[in-house]
Design a protein around this motif. Structure first.
Motif, mmCIF file in Angstrom:
data_model
loop_
_atom_site.group_PDB
_atom_site.id
_atom_site.type_symbol
_atom_site.label_atom_id
_atom_site.label_comp_id
_atom_site.label_asym_id
_atom_site.label_seq_id
_atom_site.Cartn_x
_atom_site.Cartn_y
_atom_site.Cartn_z
ATOM 1 N N THR A 112 50.202 7.395 28.031
ATOM 2 C CA THR A 112 50.439 6.017 28.446
ATOM 3 C C THR A 112 51.849 5.605 28.046
ATOM 4 O OG1 THR A 112 48.100 5.532 28.114
ATOM 5 C CG2 THR A 112 49.587 3.650 28.237
ATOM 6 N N ALA A 113 52.597 5.086 28.994
ATOM 7 C CA ALA A 113 53.939 4.585 28.707
ATOM 8 C C ALA A 113 53.821 3.216 28.042
ATOM 9 C CB ALA A 113 54.748 4.485 30.004
ATOM 10 N N GLY A 114 54.860 2.816 27.337
ATOM 11 C CA GLY A 114 54.863 1.526 26.667
ATOM 12 C C GLY A 114 55.356 0.430 27.577
ATOM 13 N N CYS A 115 54.832 -0.742 27.362
ATOM 14 C CA CYS A 115 55.229 -1.902 28.156
ATOM 15 C C CYS A 115 56.184 -2.754 27.330
ATOM 16 C CB CYS A 115 54.009 -2.726 28.531
ATOM 17 S SG CYS A 115 52.800 -1.804 29.480
ATOM 18 N N PRO A 116 57.251 -3.268 27.945
ATOM 19 C CA PRO A 116 58.169 -4.130 27.201
ATOM 20 C C PRO A 116 57.538 -5.493 26.923
ATOM 21 C CG PRO A 116 58.810 -4.023 29.511
ATOM 22 C CD PRO A 116 57.649 -3.077 29.337
ATOM 23 N N SER A 117 58.223 -6.260 26.150
ATOM 24 C CA SER A 117 57.829 -7.648 25.844
ATOM 25 C C SER A 117 56.465 -7.736 25.190
ATOM 26 C CB SER A 117 57.863 -8.512 27.111
ATOM 27 O OG SER A 117 59.139 -8.458 27.691
ATOM 28 N N GLY A 118 56.272 -6.960 24.139
ATOM 29 C CA GLY A 118 55.055 -7.089 23.345
ATOM 30 C C GLY A 118 53.834 -6.421 23.929
ATOM 31 N N GLY A 119 54.006 -5.555 24.915
ATOM 32 C CA GLY A 119 52.865 -4.840 25.484
ATOM 33 C C GLY A 119 52.365 -3.776 24.529
ATOM 34 N N GLU A 120 51.344 -3.076 24.957
ATOM 35 C CA GLU A 120 50.748 -2.019 24.144
ATOM 36 C C GLU A 120 51.748 -0.889 23.929
ATOM 37 O OE1 GLU A 120 47.432 0.602 25.663
ATOM 38 O OE2 GLU A 120 46.325 -0.748 24.336
ATOM 39 N N GLU A 121 51.742 -0.317 22.743
ATOM 40 C CA GLU A 121 52.653 0.779 22.416
ATOM 41 C C GLU A 121 52.312 2.020 23.238
ATOM 42 O OE1 GLU A 121 54.443 2.832 18.447
ATOM 43 O OE2 GLU A 121 52.271 2.582 18.490
ATOM 44 N N ALA A 122 53.347 2.755 23.635
ATOM 45 C CA ALA A 122 53.144 4.023 24.329
ATOM 46 C C ALA A 122 52.333 4.938 23.422
ATOM 47 C CB ALA A 122 54.493 4.649 24.659
ATOM 48 N N HIS A 123 51.434 5.719 24.031
ATOM 49 C CA HIS A 123 50.589 6.573 23.197
ATOM 50 C C HIS A 123 50.012 7.746 23.984
ATOM 51 C CE1 HIS A 123 47.771 3.631 24.963
ATOM 52 N NE2 HIS A 123 46.900 4.631 24.957
ATOM 53 N N LEU A 124 49.527 8.715 23.228
ATOM 54 C CA LEU A 124 48.761 9.821 23.781
ATOM 55 C C LEU A 124 47.306 9.545 23.442
ATOM 56 C CD1 LEU A 124 50.896 12.828 22.431
ATOM 57 C CD2 LEU A 124 51.054 11.738 24.680
ATOM 58 N N THR A 125 46.416 9.897 24.337
ATOM 59 C CA THR A 125 44.987 9.797 24.068
ATOM 60 C C THR A 125 44.438 11.216 24.046
ATOM 61 O OG1 THR A 125 44.896 7.685 25.242
ATOM 62 C CG2 THR A 125 42.795 8.800 24.836
ATOM 63 N N VAL A 126 43.721 11.540 22.972
ATOM 64 C CA VAL A 126 43.123 12.865 22.839
ATOM 65 C C VAL A 126 41.631 12.717 22.573
ATOM 66 C CG1 VAL A 126 45.245 14.007 22.066
ATOM 67 C CG2 VAL A 126 43.730 13.004 20.381
ATOM 68 N N GLU A 127 40.876 13.649 23.093
ATOM 69 C CA GLU A 127 39.434 13.687 22.838
ATOM 70 C C GLU A 127 39.100 15.085 22.365
ATOM 71 O OE1 GLU A 127 37.349 12.518 26.381
ATOM 72 O OE2 GLU A 127 38.097 10.461 26.262
ATOM 73 N N LEU A 128 38.530 15.155 21.186
ATOM 74 C CA LEU A 128 38.169 16.438 20.612
ATOM 75 C C LEU A 128 36.967 16.243 19.700
ATOM 76 C CD1 LEU A 128 39.314 19.345 20.767
ATOM 77 C CD2 LEU A 128 40.587 18.853 18.688
ATOM 78 N N SER A 129 36.015 17.123 19.809
ATOM 79 C CA SER A 129 34.802 17.073 18.991
ATOM 80 C C SER A 129 34.090 15.731 19.082
ATOM 81 C CB SER A 129 35.120 17.397 17.530
ATOM 82 O OG SER A 129 35.724 18.657 17.420
#
Length: 191
Positions: free
Chosen positions: A100-117
């Motif tokens: 997920t890319a980050g959104c400017p102006s106080g949006g959600e921080e860019a991040h990776l989502t992982v699913e394991l176990s």
């Protein structure tokens, strides 16, 4: 999830995945070389997997230790950090499900989502960058801890470790909080 004023692009997040792999490749090479050095220049029985290499390296440091408290403290704290970072690496390599890319102006921080176990984990841009900062120095610390462990002249021991004392004892306290990314129970349909 932290809010950010900076725009972090999808390309930058893909680059973070590449950085993680590159840093771990460097760490693995130094672990292999250090295991050979600790084994008197002989090729040690190859460890299967990164986790085993870390375990063997720590055991060899203990076996060859000059019993200096500074080496022991650096080794145990650093080994713990490597193990935590390895969990992040394994999560990304074996369970990456979203970028997920980050959104400017106080949006959600860019991040990776992982699913394991059965767990979903969110790895934010700032957490990854902080982890990369200490990981970029990890192979040098592995080399210096190995050299210090093999050093027979205790007068020269400090030469190998002095630059790491401040780094490890200040940065690792911060990093232990950052690397301990919160786990979120996975839910059907997303997080």
């Amino acid at each position: 999830m932290a809010k950010s004023d900076a725009t972090i692009t999808f390309e930058q997040m893909k680059g973070a995945v590449g950085s993680l792999l590159l840093l771990w490749s460097e760490i693995e090479r130094e672990l292999a070389e250090s295991l050979i050095r600790l084994n008197g220049g002989r090729s040690a029985k190859p460890a299967h997997g990164i986790e085993k290499s870390i375990e063997f390296w720590i055991l060899e440091l203990q076996r060859n230790s000059c019993r200096q408290d500074q080496v022991i403290e650096l080794r145990s704290g650093f080994g713990s950090h490597l193990s935590d970072a390895l969990k992040v690496r394994n999560s990304v390599c074996h369970g990456l499900v979203g970028i997920t890319a980050g959104c400017p102006s106080g949006g959600e921080e860019a991040h990776l989502t992982v699913e394991l176990s059965g767990e979903t984990r969110i790895l934010g841009w700032s957490e990854l960058q902080s982890m990369f900062r200490w990981m970029s120095k990890a192979s040098s610390l592995i080399h210096n801890l190995t050299t210090a462990t093999l050093e027979k002249d205790l007068g020269r021991l400090d030469m190998h470790l002095e630059k790491w004392t401040d780094y490890v004892f200040q940065e690792q306290r911060i990093e232990s909080e950052i690397v301990s990314v919160q786990f979120v129970q996975s839910k059907r349909g997303g997080v």
